[in-house]
Design a protein around this motif. Structure first.
Motif, short mmCIF file in Angstrom:
data_model
loop_
_atom_site.label_atom_id
_atom_site.label_comp_id
_atom_site.label_asym_id
_atom_site.label_seq_id
_atom_site.Cartn_x
_atom_site.Cartn_y
_atom_site.Cartn_z
N UNK A 148 0.74 -1.19 0.07
CA UNK A 148 -0.10 0.13 -0.07
C UNK A 148 0.66 1.21 -0.18
N UNK A 149 1.79 1.28 0.70
CA UNK A 149 2.70 2.56 0.80
C UNK A 149 3.28 2.97 -0.34
N UNK A 150 3.96 2.42 -1.47
CA UNK A 150 4.31 2.69 -2.66
C UNK A 150 3.36 3.19 -3.40
N UNK A 151 1.87 2.57 -3.36
CA UNK A 151 0.92 3.16 -4.11
C UNK A 151 0.52 4.67 -3.80
N UNK A 152 0.20 4.71 -2.40
CA UNK A 152 -0.10 6.12 -1.65
C UNK A 152 0.95 7.02 -2.07
N UNK A 153 2.16 6.85 -1.77
CA UNK A 153 3.27 7.86 -1.96
C UNK A 153 3.24 8.32 -3.43
N UNK A 154 3.24 7.32 -4.44
CA UNK A 154 3.57 7.68 -5.74
C UNK A 154 1.90 8.21 -6.10
N UNK A 178 14.91 0.78 -3.47
CA UNK A 178 16.13 0.16 -4.45
C UNK A 178 16.99 -0.74 -3.60
N UNK A 179 17.45 -0.08 -2.36
CA UNK A 179 18.48 -0.79 -1.55
C UNK A 179 17.98 -2.22 -1.03
N UNK A 180 16.62 -2.24 -0.86
CA UNK A 180 15.97 -3.57 0.00
C UNK A 180 15.57 -4.51 -1.46
N UNK A 181 15.28 -3.89 -2.68
CA UNK A 181 14.79 -4.66 -3.58
C UNK A 181 15.54 -4.30 -4.70
N UNK A 182 16.80 -4.93 -4.95
CA UNK A 182 17.89 -4.83 -6.03
C UNK A 182 17.19 -5.30 -7.26
N UNK A 183 15.93 -5.99 -7.58
CA UNK A 183 15.53 -6.36 -8.66
C UNK A 183 14.71 -5.28 -9.42
N UNK A 184 14.50 -4.11 -8.73
CA UNK A 184 13.80 -3.19 -9.34
C UNK A 184 14.68 -2.25 -10.25
N UNK A 185 16.02 -2.76 -10.20
CA UNK A 185 17.11 -1.78 -11.00
C UNK A 185 16.85 -1.96 -12.46
N UNK A 186 16.57 -3.09 -12.94
CA UNK A 186 16.61 -3.49 -14.48
C UNK A 186 15.49 -2.84 -15.07
N UNK A 187 14.37 -3.21 -14.26
CA UNK A 187 12.92 -2.57 -14.84
C UNK A 187 12.91 -0.90 -14.68
N UNK A 235 7.62 -5.91 -6.38
CA UNK A 235 6.36 -5.12 -6.22
C UNK A 235 6.28 -3.77 -5.76
N UNK A 236 7.35 -3.28 -5.09
CA UNK A 236 7.19 -1.71 -4.91
C UNK A 236 7.09 -0.97 -6.06
N UNK A 237 7.75 -1.29 -7.13
CA UNK A 237 7.81 -0.57 -8.44
C UNK A 237 6.52 -0.78 -9.18
N UNK A 238 5.86 -1.82 -9.20
CA UNK A 238 4.64 -2.17 -9.73
C UNK A 238 3.48 -1.26 -8.99
N UNK A 239 3.55 -1.21 -7.67
CA UNK A 239 2.73 -0.32 -6.73
C UNK A 239 3.01 1.11 -7.04
N UNK A 240 4.24 1.57 -7.65
CA UNK A 240 4.45 2.83 -7.69
C UNK A 240 3.78 3.38 -8.89
N UNK A 241 3.82 2.42 -10.07
CA UNK A 241 3.10 2.75 -11.24
C UNK A 241 1.71 2.61 -11.38
N UNK A 242 0.89 1.87 -10.34
CA UNK A 242 -0.37 1.72 -10.03
C UNK A 242 -0.57 3.30 -9.58
N UNK A 243 0.22 3.73 -8.49
CA UNK A 243 -0.22 4.95 -7.74
C UNK A 243 -0.06 6.14 -8.52
N UNK A 244 1.21 6.14 -9.33
CA UNK A 244 1.31 7.19 -10.32
C UNK A 244 0.38 7.16 -11.39
#
Length: 318
Positions: A8-14, A72-81, A201-210
């Protein structure tokens, strides 16, 4: 509770970053006269959209980057996306800049746009083959069977990524269409990412929120368009996320609207060159429905409903 917070937090922030940036950036784009160029051969009803601020994809990208970098620090898989999203977003920005600032209606030349897209895709392919151990893809509706393409992996990746990106680009032709469809696809990826424990998921959530925040200003009648800056970036996001989740074979299901949009253009051009006749009243497909008498809002609603249903089917197919 952990999953709820991380989801929820990445969605809300974005969302708040996007919805707060819009009233700041839109007047700035107007002041710089970054207005939408509407082609005369397009639907007549779209002529009134001329001058509406474009390049709003910068708002979407800013929201996504802010959230993604934070996690990013806790979720390195976000970098290539994030790399693929920004890479295609930059190509779109150059295209938009040439159209609206340099007043060259076609933007980047076709070969330039394709060259840049291939470069970004090949860098992503290098990352996947160099740093990802398992390059298999989940086959839909097979209860866990995976496909190994071997030496065909990179050619397939090029075809799938470039097709997805350009499908997203063609989908961006009506107020709120690309935003709504991609927001639903990002929601699907969020559920899949959590189920697969992939760490994206933090980035997929960020896209939803954005996109939810952007839609406040992008729904009909739109006060801002995302432009190629947004549509190419979102296409890159969808393709890269699918690969990181080992779900590229699910793109034709969940991103079916992208597929029919790009196919309609290809079919229209090919048949017209061969016979001089048109298959559709106008391509991409959403214009065909418009010229068939559907209001713009109905096209967006139906395409979004179709996407939502197909995303549910995509979850059943995993």
């Amino acid at each position: 509770m952990n999953i709820q917070y991380e989801t929820l937090m990445p969605v809300v922030i974005a969302f708040f970053v996007s919805v707060l940036l819009c009233p700041i950036v839109i007047p700035f784009l107007k002041k710089l006269k970054f207005g939408q160029f509407v082609r005369e051969e397009g639907p007549e009803s779209h002529l009134k959209k001329s001058g509406t601020p474009t390049m709003g994809g910068l708002i979407i990208l800013a929201s996504i980057v802010l959230v993604s970098v934070f996690y990013m620090k806790d979720y390195p898989a976000l970098a290539p996306i994030l790399f693929v999203t920004l890479g295609f977003g930059l190509i779109g920005f150059l295209d938009d800049y040439i159209k609206v600032v340099m007043k060259r209606s076609m933007g980047l030349r076709a070969w330039q746009k394709m060259l840049f897209q291939v470069i970004v895709t090949l860098i992503f392919a290098y990352y996947m083959t160099r740093y990802v151990d398992d390059l298999t893809m989940l086959i839909p509706f097979t209860d866990g069977l995976y496909l190994d393409l071997g030496p065909w992996y990179i050619p397939a990746l090029l075809f799938i990524v470039l097709g997805t990106v350009n499908g997203a680009n063609f989908t961006d032709g009506l107020d709120g269409l690309a935003s709504s469809v991609t927001m639903l696809i990002a929601t699907y990826f969020t559920v899949a990412a959590i189920a697969l424990q992939s760490g994206v998921e933090p980035m997929t959530c960020a896209v939803v929120g954005a996109l939810l925040g952007f839609l406040v200003y992008n729904v009909y009648p739109a006060r801002v368009f995302m432009g190629d800056t947004g549509s190419l970036a979102l296409g890159g996001f969808v393709a890269a996320t699918a690969y990181m989740l080992k779900l590229p074979l699910f793109i034709p299901i969940v991103a079916f609207i992208y597929v029919i949009e790009v196919l309609s253009v290809m079919i229209q051009v090919m048949v017209f060159k061969m016979t001089g006749k048109r298959v559709f009243k106008m391509a991409p497909m959403h214009h065909h429905f418009e010229l068939s008498g559907w209001p713009e809002t109905k096209v967006v609603a139906i395409f979004s409903i179709v996407t939502a249903v197909l995303c549910l089917i995509g979850l059943l197919a995993m």
